[in-house]
Design a protein around this motif. Structure first.
Motif, short mmCIF file in Angstrom:
data_model
loop_
_atom_site.label_atom_id
_atom_site.label_comp_id
_atom_site.label_asym_id
_atom_site.label_seq_id
_atom_site.Cartn_x
_atom_site.Cartn_y
_atom_site.Cartn_z
N GLN A 1 0.81 -1.21 0.00
CA GLN A 1 0.00 0.00 0.00
C GLN A 1 0.85 1.27 0.00
O GLN A 1 0.41 2.29 -0.51
N GLU B 1 1.31 1.66 -3.62
CA GLU B 1 0.08 1.97 -4.32
C GLU B 1 -0.37 3.39 -4.04
O GLU B 1 -0.83 4.10 -4.92
N MET B 2 -0.23 3.80 -2.79
CA MET B 2 -0.69 5.14 -2.45
C MET B 2 0.42 6.17 -2.59
O MET B 2 0.23 7.34 -2.28
N ARG B 3 1.57 5.74 -3.06
CA ARG B 3 2.70 6.65 -3.26
C ARG B 3 2.99 7.44 -1.99
O ARG B 3 2.99 8.67 -1.99
#
Ligand SMILES: Nc1ncnc2c1ncn2[C@@H]1O[C@H](COP(=O)(O)OP(=O)(O)OP(=O)(O)O)[C@@H](O)[C@H]1O
Ligand SMILES: Nc1ncnc2c1ncn2[C@@H]1O[C@H](COP(=O)(O)OP(=O)(O)OP(=O)(O)O)[C@@H](O)[C@H]1O
Ligand SMILES: [Mg+2]
Ligand SMILES: [Mg+2]
Lengths: 247, 286, 390, 324, 300
Positions: free
Chosen positions: C232, C235-237
């Protein structure tokens, strides 16, 4: 004499359906009163409202001078106003005697009075009433094992066990063999005469209602259509049109 | 013989003139019946080729046997009425014909086809048996029209079901007026009408009807019997019905059977049974 | 009464491990660690006690990852199976449930997977742990952050730390350690989330991380927490200069997430590159090779420490010269040895004080030791570049 | 189960309860657990079997008792036994109070809505305990060690739980013979009718649930000490194990009967122990198969099944026609 | 807690982020909830294996990636495989418990649920599995808000599946049979509908829906053998809130629940997120029940 049960302007809607509309009627003490009307005319609904099954939308219901419109089912029952059901309701996994024992209002419904074994008096009265209703021989059978007709009789015996002031009977003879119906009528009459129980009866069976009731109310489309003694009602053109049909 | 109840207190009177026991009625009926009618007696009542023929049927639910070896024959276009006390097994006989109960022995033949082991969902399609249940069997959240269309579920062309539904609406104005209403709000009589006409969409040969008059107001009772009479006379359907209102049932039916404790006690033409004083005493409450 | 479970030439050890339930993965590593050590010792002729050679064997039960079951199984091993020597279960929670039982019966237990510090302040006499306790897990990461800050000429007290810890005994202990270290160094804790065991989405914590921009993000939650964090964060940078987690290798984050796992710091009890060795397995690297040959994957440290626990027992039996419970217990207390896994010496509370934790960093798709300096194979890469540049 | 044979059976069970810990001393821990499971099944059956209110969340009371007892032992500073007794009583008291409070809200729901609401409460309780630092949060709590030589702890708990199980059995046997027992059955069979007959159904339901809660609080209070470690989700509020097992045991034996839960607990516990020994790692697969098997083939429980199989054995039945 | 609320005020993009994440997981919950509503409404069975079907769907998709197939294929493949698993489970177990007391079916499906959990644990191991869909991420508001394309696809997929299901029930022959059976199974049988097959199909469709959801879960989140319970419980809540037989309501309730949960986790602290969900469940039940009580009706 003021009526034992007085209904004033009772109204009940279900969504868009009007089940009862401004119904006013009285049931005097110690009498046998009939309630007839076409299917869906609101008879069972009226009974349900009286015993607090669902609250009425408008109007008031008084029992022995007491306002019971907003009371809950169990409270109303404890006042001595007991109903039976169109489809039988008994405690199916208990024996006939147990069904009777738990119906004994005199032995008490309070938590502490309940925490005692069933007393000899309760048992005796239960057996006597079961015999009265022709079920003595079946008293140890689970109520669920009784036939439809026998369950109706058990339900009646249970209602009598409460020593009710008034009994509301919803089609007590529906689905019962015609021969047995005579027996039921006699028991009801005796209960009324000898135990002093007021009866308020819904029936579609004209033979039953005509021989039982002293006074009959007829509903149609949720409204009170006509009232009167059986003979008068039988010949009332409105009742014939709405319910009895041409003979 | 009878177990006497103890403590019959002064407040419970016990001197009754009328019987109040299913067993008592059964006892009397059994004595009256003796051996019950023979297979030959039954065949004599059947006119024309049999549309439904049951032999030596034993049936019940699970392990419990409720019907103990009965025979039943009805000819094409005849109507047959089963009467008897509560719990005698009348509904069970109909259940068995439709495959809702368990058959322990015997055979059931509809037309030329043996259906004893046929799945109940195929009895309508394969044997042409339709059933009107004792209790309510509409689909409450579908409209009257959708209910009728469901009656034609087995018709593979949707158009065919539609045509059949239209024919029903042409015939019964009461339903036509209510075709777009939810079936759940119909009155008892209208609902019965819908159930019967829905059962006819597939044009069955044999119609099973359980207590057409139960819970109905007097006017509707007459209406339902008229519909049934119409079906039998005009369309030549075979009708097997159960009726607690024995008088009505026997008046209507060509053949009457009396069922007691899962056995046949008597059989005869409907009007003959109606006039039989014993039947009157035991079943008509005369 | 119960006889010591030494039948013929076989010494039985008892163990309840998690073969089902939420600790299944790690439980399996544990069991394989035990099995491999037992097999290697037996293949080499077993242990020699009082002039006689014995084979080792382990009786297993599945504790289903639940403490209640674990306690019962310990009873059962001791009373019904007459086991007198126990190996530990997986996880601090299970060890906490089993230790009171072994203590009651005076059965020595060498455990390899219960790191909670709380286990060692109860005065247990029969409990010995080969692994470093929880407060050490991420201490080096926090210390490293402070050190790096100083090197950059920044006051460590200006650092901000975000933490997400699973709500179980192990991670909660880690949390206590991290919070204590942070306090000591004056680091401000801006997020302190406790992840429920059934969580499969850390989005809320990570969104908060984005808003608060901490300098260090610490995540502890067994294998699942590790996988979730890496996935995550990518994914969420989430841009955070330092990400430190536990259980990297048991969750196989490199295999699962490849490049996304780069720069991650991982706390580990052990690494195959360490220079320890013993007679049974040889060097740490040899152990790794043996394990991989047997089971087809590189040993996570849970397996290594479990194997070490068996070595400790073997050593103690030989020194005790018999199988008397109390003699073995005393021999255990006097342990001072080196294994492929590290030096082992217990303090009076039973925890191993001779072995430090190591800190890996994932560099170019491999675990590289970056701290402590003594074993550091490479310089730490810091700070983690923002995602826009990776 | 004939009425006549009951005293004999009870005597046999009592003798077993007293003798077992010495006959098979190695199994004391399992024996203690067995009696605890018997109590759980018995108390579940008060609402589940007798009243028809199937609860999935009775574990709530068990967990509350467990935590309360350990916290009392930790904070009050009494010796082991006084602390344990006080803890158990406090736990049972809190559990009962919770049952009154929650029961008056959720016992109004019927059928599976009630079941699910209780499930929700049970899980939520575990999660709350898991986040609450005073209760050790996710790290759990360790009760004090039993202050006696090894083995005696199990002996103590085996007799404690046996005594409690026997007491609960006798009390329930008496209770089910009163009209209160009949009232619970009436609610189970047809609550609408029970109300229409004037029964205070709400009060009875809450009372029944509270009784179960009180006893479960006691059991939980002792169990925490027996197991030696209190974990919020897996020991105290262990819905997936004890929570479901109590339901299963009652159903297996035959819910709504006096002996059913006892029988069910015994069979379940023994089966489960055998599975654990012989099906390492697969035991819960087997457990799943057994659960499905039970509900598919013995939906009425073993006693119910026996009753349909040999129907004549129970309750005197008089034939003969009644008065006409 | 107050600090968390204040943070929402300071960094409003968080609100958007939490909302989006919540809606996306909510959509997946909704798919599982469709299935539960269907089985509950038609067969009167509360299906506790719901979450395990989701888990199976996830593992099937994961297995596909091991064979080198794109996990996007997992959606149809898992749905089809699960359909057959569901139909066979119906044949072996559900059919025998469906017409009994609902509590019996609740227990039976619970048994199936632990069976499947452990079976998967034995077959695939207890590890956490994910499948990389290969889809990227969108960034909004200057990189502050991130939206995983996979999650958006999952969300869109979930809504599309819902739409197709509603149409299917309304129009298709099987759909009609399902609706009729739901309303009155006996009546359906007398019209020649093989209700047993309808039940099997319904149960199969439910499993297929869950399988598809599982495929989305393994791509957007992760699966492991014990992941089921949260999906089961949330399906249940959603169905209760939406009301039985209200499929459009299910998606709204699903999205709402996902968002509420995410905000609760943020504000109360993640450790209370699950407690929040379950307390919410109880509160909803209590409120619904007391509203009904006013009309003297019951939740039953
Ligand atoms: N709970 C309810 N919800 C919605 N509609 C109801 C409800 N109960 C009754 N109704 C409707 O109210 C009307 C009156 O019903 P009611 O049962 O009182 O009729 P009834 O006179 O007893 O008829 P019957 O002779 O067939 O028993 C009917 O149209 C019925 O459909
Ligand atoms: N599904 C069932 N399972 C078990 N027993 C049943 C079932 N249905 C009916 N019975 C029993 O079978 C017997 C006969 O029932 P049946 O319904 O055939 O009677 P009936 O003659 O139709 O009576 P009624 O006039 O009351 O409708 C009864 O004793 C009844 O209790
Ligand atoms: Mg009515
Ligand atoms: Mg019938």
């Amino acid at each position: 004499m003021s009526a034992q049960l007085a209904i004033q302007g009772a109204t009940k809607h279900f969504g868009g359906i009007t089940a009862n509309e401004d119904i006013s009627l009285e049931v005097p003490e110690g009498r046998v009163i009939g309630l007839i009307g076409p299917n869906g005319s609101g008879k069972s609904t009226l009974f349900n409202s009286i015993v607090g099954y669902h609250p009425v939308d408008g109007g008031s219901i008084r029992f022995e001078g007491r306002e019971i419109t907003r009371l809950r089912t169990a409270e109303i029952a404890r006042l001595g106003l007991i109903r039976t059901f169109q489809q039988t309701h008994v405690f199916v996994r208990m024996t006939g005697l147990q069904n009777m024992a738990i119906s004994d209002a005199e032995a008490g419904h309070g938590l502490f009075r309940l925490m005692r074994p069933v007393s000899a008096e309760t048992r005796e009265r239960a057996e006597a009433l079961l015999a009265f209703c022709g079920l003595y021989g079946k008293r140890h059978l689970m109520a669920g094992e009784l036939s439809f007709g026998q369950r109706k009789l058990l339900e009646l015996a249970m209602a009598l066990m409460v020593r009710p002031r008034m009994l509301l009977l919803d089609e007590p003879t529906a689905g019962i063999n015609p021969t047995l119906i005579n027996g039921v009528i006699e028991r009801l009459q005796r209960a009324n005469r000898e135990f002093g129980v007021t009866l308020f009866v819904i029936e579609h069976n004209m033979r039953v209602i005509m021989s039982l009731a002293e006074h009959i109310h007829c509903l149609a489309h949720g409204r009170l259509l006509a009232s009167g003694p059986p003979e008068a009602l039988r010949n009332d053109q409105r009742v014939i049109d709405a319910y009895l049909g041409a003979r | 013989m009878a177990a006497t109840p103890p403590g019959t207190g002064p407040d419970v009177p016990m001197d009754f003139e009328t019987a109040l026991s299913v067993d008592a009625v059964e006892e009397a009926a059994r004595e009256l019946a003796g051996e019950g009618p023979s297979r030959d007696d039954l065949e004599a009542l059947c006119q024309g080729e049999p549309a439904i023929d049951i032999r030596g049927l034993r049936a019940g639910y699970g392990r419990m046997e409720i019907v103990h070896g009965i025979n039943l024959v009805a000819g094409r276009g005849q109507s047959l009425c089963l009467i008897g006390p509560n719990g005698a097994g009348k509904s069970t006989v109909l259940h068995t014909i439709f495959g809702f109960a368990d058959v322990m022995a015997g055979s059931i033949q509809v037309g030329a086809k043996d259906v004893t082991r046929l799945a109940s969902s195929r009895r309508l399609s394969d044997a042409g048996v339709a059933y009107v249940l004792q209790d309510n069997s509409v689909f409450p959240d579908m409209t009257v029209e959708e209910n009728l269309l469901m009656g034609g579920f087995l018709l593979h062309r949707r158009g065919a079901a539609k045509q059949a539904a239209e024919r029903v609406f042409d015939r019964y104005d009461r339903l036509a007026q209510r075709r777009h209403r939810r079936a759940g709000v119909l009155s008892g009589g209208e609902r019965r009408l819908l159930e019967i006409s829905r059962a006819l969409i597939m044009e069955p040969d044999v119609l099973l009807v359980d207590e057409p008059s139960i819970g109905l107001e007097p006017r509707f009772i007459d209406m339902v019997f008229e519909i049934l009479a119409d079906l039998q006379r005009r369309d030549g359907k075979t009708i097997v019905m159960v009726e607690q209102n024995a008088k009505k049932g026997l008046e209507f039916a060509d053949i009457g059977y009396v069922l007691v404790s899962g056995r046949l006690a008597m059989a005869g033409p409907g009007d003959a049974l109606l006039e039989d004083p014993e039947v009157g005493r035991l079943f008509l409450g005369a | 009464e119960a006889q010591a479970k030494v039948e013929g030439d076989t010494v039985y050890l008892g163990a309840a491990v998690s073969l089902t339930g939420k600790y299944t993965t790690a439980g399996e590593h544990t069991q394989r660690g035990y099995d491999l050590a037992v097999k290697t010792i037996n293949d080499a002729g077993g242990i020699t006690v009082g002039g006689k050679t014995y084979r080792l064997e382990v009786i297993y039960y599945d504790d289903e990852s639940t403490p209640a079951r674990g306690a019962q199984l310990a009873e059962r091993l001791i009373n019904q199976d007459d086991v007198e020597f126990m190996l530990g279960p997986y996880s601090s929670g299970l060890t906490k449930a089993i230790a009171p039982v072994t203590e009651q019966y005076g059965v020595p237990m060498v455990e390899a997977n219960g790191a909670s510090l709380q286990l060692f302040n109860k005065g247990y006499r029969y409990l010995f742990a080969v692994l470093s306790t929880t407060e050490q897990y991420l201490a080096s990461a926090v210390a490293l952050a402070a050190e790096l800050a100083e090197r950059e000429g920044r006051d460590p007290a200006t650092l901000k730390l975000a933490g997400a810890f699973e709500n179980d005994p192990f991670s909660q202990d880690i949390r206590a350690g991290v919070l204590a270290d942070a306090e000591k160094l004056g680091i401000q804790v801006v997020i302190d989330d406790q992840l429920p065991p059934e969580l499969n989405d850390m989005a809320a914590t990570l969104a908060k991380t984005k808003a608060l921009k901490p300098d260090i993000l610490v995540v502890s939650g067994h294998s699942k927490g590790a996988a979730l964090a890496i996935r995550q964060v990518e994914e969420m940078r989430v841009d955070v200069p330092m990400l430190a987690i536990t259980h990297c290798d048991s969750a196989d984050v490199i295999g699962k997430f490849g490049a996304a796992s780069e720069y991650t710091l991982c706390a580990s009890q052990w690494a195959p590159t360490l220079s320890y060795q013993d007679d049974v397995f040889g060097s740490a690297a040899d152990f790794a090779a043996t394990f991989e040959a047997e089971y087809g994957y590189a040993p996570p440290y849970q397996a290594a420490e479990s194997s070490a626990a068996v070595l400790v027992f073997a050593d103690a039996f030989e020194r005790a010269g018999g199988f008397d419970k109390d003699a073995v217990r005393d021999a255990l207390a006097a342990t001072e040895m080196q294994t492929f896994y590290g030096n082992i010496k217990f303090d009076e509370t039973g925890k191993n004080i001779a072995k430090p934790m190591v800190l890996y960093q994932i560099q170019d798709g491999a675990y590289v030791v970056v701290a402590p300096t003594r074993w550091a194979a490479s310089e730490v890469r810091h700070p983690t570049p923002p995602w826009s540049e990776r | 189960m004939t009425l006549r044979r009951q005293p004999l059976l009870m005597l046999a069970v009592a003798a077993a309860g007293v003798a077992l810990p010495f006959v098979i001393p190695d199994y004391r821990a399992q024996i203690a657990m067995l009696w605890a499971l018997v109590i759980m099944a018995q108390t579940w059956d008060i609402t589940g079997g007798q009243t028809g209110y199937n609860s999935f969340g009775n574990i709530l009371f068990f967990g509350v008792g467990m935590y309360a007892s350990v916290v009392v032992q930790r904070d009050v500073g009494l010796d082991y036994f006084p602390g344990l007794v006080l803890g158990m009583v406090v736990g049972a008291g809190i559990a009962a109070a919770l049952a009154v409070l929650l029961g008056s809200m959720i016992l109004r729901m019927r059928g599976h809505y009630f079941a699910i609401a209780t499930l929700g409460l049970g899980i939520a309780a575990g999660e709350i305990a898991g986040g609450w630092d005073y209760l050790g949060a996710g790290s759990g709590l360790s009760p004090p060690l039993f202050p006696a030589p090894p083995g005696t702890a199990n002996l103590f708990f085996a007799y404690l739980f046996f005594g409690l199980a026997a007491l609960v059995f006798v009390l329930l046997a008496a209770l089910y013979r009163t009209r209160f027992g009949l009232a619970l059955n009436a609610i189970r069979d047809n609550e609408d009718k029970a109300e229409a007959m004037g029964l205070h159904t709400g009060v009875y339901k809450v009372t029944a649930w509270t009784m179960a809660a009180f006893v479960l609080g006691l059991v939980g209070g002792a169990m925490g000490n027996m197991l030696g470690f209190v974990d919020p989700r897996d020991t105290a509020f262990a819905g997936a194990t004890f929570g479901v097992w109590m339901v299963l045991m009652a159903i297996l034996g035959g819910k709504g009967t006096l002996w059913g839960p006892v029988l069910g607990a015994v069979i379940f516990h023994i089966t489960q122990e055998l599975l654990w020994t012989h099906l390492l790692g697969w035991q819960r697969v087997a457990l799943g198969v057994i659960i499905v098997g039970i509900v598919v083939f013995f939906p009425q429980g073993i006693l119910g099944w026996a009753r349909t199989r040999w129907p004549a054995r129970h309750e005197p039945r008089e034939q003969g026609s009644e008065r006409a | 807690m107050a600090a968390n609320v204040a943070l929402l005020g300071e960094a409003p993009f968080l609100i958007l982020q939490l909302l989006l994440d919540g809606l996306m997981i909510g959509a997946i919950f909704a798919v599982a909830a469709y299935g539960m509503a269907l089985v509950w409404g038609v067969m009167n069975v509360i299906n506790v294996v719901q979450g395990e079907f989701v888990m199976l769907g996830g593992f099937i998709t994961y297995q596909l990636t091991l064979w080198g197939v794109s996990p996007l294929w997992g959606v149809p493949v898992a749905a089809i495989v699960l359909y057959f698993i569901g139909a066979s489970l119906h044949h072996v177990v559900i059919r025998r418990v469906a017409d009994r007391d609902m509590f019996i079916s609740l227990l039976a499906t619970f048994g199936l649920s632990i069976l499947l959990q452990q079976l998967m644990n034995q077959i695939w191991g207890g590890d956490v599995r994910t499948a990389q869909s290969g889809l990227g991420t969108w960034f909004l508001l200057d990189y502050t808000v991130t939206v995983s394309q996979m999650k958006v696809a999952a969300c869109g997929g979930a809504i599309a599946i819902g739409g197709v299901l509603i149409l299917f029930l309304k129009r298709s022959r099987l759909g009609q049979a399902i609706r009729a059976t739901a309303q009155n199974p006996r009546a359906a049988r007398i019209l020649g509908i093989d209700t047993n097959r309808v039940f099997a199909a319904t149960y199969g469709i439910n499993a297929a829906l869950c399988g598809a959801a599982g495929a989305l879960v393994v791509m957007a989140y992760s699966v492991h053998p014990y992941i089921g319970l949260p999906y089961t419980v949330r399906s249940f809540m959603i169905v209760i809130v939406a009301g039985l037989g209200n499929l459009p309501g299910v998606i709204v309730a699903g999205l709402g629940l996902g968002a509420a949960e995410n905000f609760a986790g943020f504000i109360l602290g993640v450790q209370y997120q699950v407690a929040f969900v379950f307390i919410l469940l109880v509160v909803i039940l209590v409120i619904r029940s007391s509203l009904l009580q006013r009309r003297r009706q019951f939740l039953k």
